[in-house]
Design a protein around this motif. Structure first.
Motif, short mmCIF file in Angstrom:
data_model
loop_
_atom_site.label_atom_id
_atom_site.label_comp_id
_atom_site.label_asym_id
_atom_site.label_seq_id
_atom_site.Cartn_x
_atom_site.Cartn_y
_atom_site.Cartn_z
N SER A 40 0.84 -1.19 0.00
CA SER A 40 0.00 0.00 0.00
C SER A 40 0.87 1.24 0.00
N VAL A 41 0.39 2.28 -0.65
CA VAL A 41 1.06 3.57 -0.61
C VAL A 41 0.64 4.34 0.65
N PHE A 42 -0.65 4.41 0.92
CA PHE A 42 -1.14 5.29 1.98
C PHE A 42 -1.04 4.70 3.38
N VAL A 43 -0.76 3.41 3.51
CA VAL A 43 -0.64 2.84 4.85
C VAL A 43 0.66 3.30 5.53
N TRP A 44 1.63 3.82 4.76
CA TRP A 44 2.88 4.31 5.33
C TRP A 44 2.59 5.33 6.43
N PRO A 45 3.34 5.30 7.56
CA PRO A 45 4.57 4.56 7.82
C PRO A 45 4.35 3.29 8.64
N SER A 46 3.12 2.87 8.85
CA SER A 46 2.83 1.77 9.73
C SER A 46 2.44 0.53 8.93
N VAL A 47 1.88 -0.43 9.59
CA VAL A 47 1.26 -1.60 8.96
C VAL A 47 -0.14 -1.73 9.53
N LEU A 48 -1.00 -2.43 8.82
CA LEU A 48 -2.35 -2.69 9.30
C LEU A 48 -2.65 -4.17 9.13
N SER A 49 -3.12 -4.78 10.19
CA SER A 49 -3.51 -6.20 10.16
C SER A 49 -5.02 -6.28 10.26
N ILE A 50 -5.61 -7.02 9.35
CA ILE A 50 -7.07 -7.14 9.30
C ILE A 50 -7.44 -8.61 9.24
N SER A 51 -8.43 -9.00 10.04
CA SER A 51 -8.96 -10.35 9.98
C SER A 51 -10.35 -10.28 9.37
#
Length: 326
Positions: free
Chosen positions: A214-225
């Motif tokens: 992803s471009v816009f998730v920077w600077p973190s990460v996202l975890s989705i279930s």
């Protein structure tokens, strides 16, 4: 810390996917708190006025705005169903979103903190109608905020997947998973994600994991279930240069190869499409194609297919030339 069980059998089912819906959701989070996403300030400054004029940033009535809190707030899973593959199809993703079972919508809305605003209350009472409204907002947001920049965004995502695939071929699953982000590491039979407000369960054998650059998730990460297959959205490589102005060329290299070809080599710090190279260098697409043909014949560039795109990258010889001339 979230531990996602990742046995050898599940690792064999790890796959990459791209998602326009992920970019919409992550982009809203950028607009919620631009200071946390400084790289995207040029983009945020451009799109905020047009989104505000369309009513998509209304804190009272905007459904998408209310569902996507500033980081690190909880993000309902139904907003980002697992994407199908490497050819993003927003219409297909929105069809999946609209088909979310009402009980899943209500269960995830129950996890949101604080009192429920009127727009979210209406979604809770009538998820079918509410999801249709949400899909309409997503389409409008996409048209105004993402679609104009989608070619450059897609080029960055394509280049990232190309790099990760080569990394996995060279270093295996451990090399791939431990190189995604500083907050992500694979130890034993678990993928460990240092991320708050994540409800991803252990991955059963055969379940796999969807990796979403992803471009816009920077600077973190996202975890989705979402459903039975967890997703991990991570910042794509090269995102730091995505809003830069066209690149120049080293003078010494330009004197040897010509300014146009030198500019192309300078822009090929990551695999890129002809369209993206044209944008970055200011050359016409036809001119880019002509120069790439000459550079390939000289052994300085290779071009490979990635999905529907043809991505060009520098060879080791070209890397040495660029480094020596800077």
């Amino acid at each position: 810390m979230v531990a996602i069980g990742l046995s050898a059998g599940a690792v064999a089912r790890v796959r990459f996917a791209m998602s326009g819906l992920w970019e919409v959701v992550a982009g809203v989070r950028v607009l919620r708190d631009p200071g946390r996403h400084a790289i995207h300030l040029p983009w945020a400054g451009r799109v905020r006025p047009r989104l505000a004029e369309a009513g998509l940033l209304d804190p009272e009535a905007g459904l998408l705005w209310q569902l996507v809190p500033p980081a690190p707030g909880y993000l309902p899973d139904f907003l980002t169903p697992p994407p199908a593959g490497l050819d993003p199809d927003l219409a297909e993703e929105l069809a999946t979103l609209r088909a979310t079972p009402p009980e899943a919508v209500r269960a995830q809305l129950d996890l949101l903190p604080g009192p429920r605003p009127a727009a979210l209350g209406a979604l809770y009472a009538d998820p079918v109608t509410g999801l249709a409204r949400l899909a309409t907002e997503v389409e409008a947001y996409w048209r105004l905020a993402v679609a104009p920049d989608w070619p450059r965004i897609r080029a960055v995502l394509d280049a990232d997947v190309f790099h990760r695939a080569r990394r996995m071929a060279a270093d295996g699953a451990a090399g791939l998973l431990n190189d995604l982000h500083e907050r992500v590491r694979w130890e034993g039979d678990a993928l460990l994600v240092s991320q708050r407000h994540c409800t991803a369960p252990d991955v059963p054998v055969g379940g796999g994991l969807v990796l979403v650059p992803s471009v816009f998730v920077w600077p973190s990460v996202l975890s989705i279930s979402a459903g039975d297959v967890p997703q991990l959205a991570y910042p794509a490589r090269g995102v730091g240069t995505i809003w830069e102005t066209p690149v120049g060329a080293p003078d010494a290299l330009g004197a040897v190869l010509g300014r146009g070809r030198a500019r192309l080599l300078a822009a090929l710090d990551a695999p890129r499409s002809t369209t993206e190279l044209s944008r970055r260098t200011g050359l016409s697409p036809a001119g880019v194609s002509q120069h790439l043909t000459a550079l390939r014949a000289a052994g300085l560039v290779v071009t490979r297919r990635q999905g529907r795109s043809m991505l060009s990258s520098r060879t080791a010889v070209a890397d040495a030339l660029v480094v020596a001339s800077t």
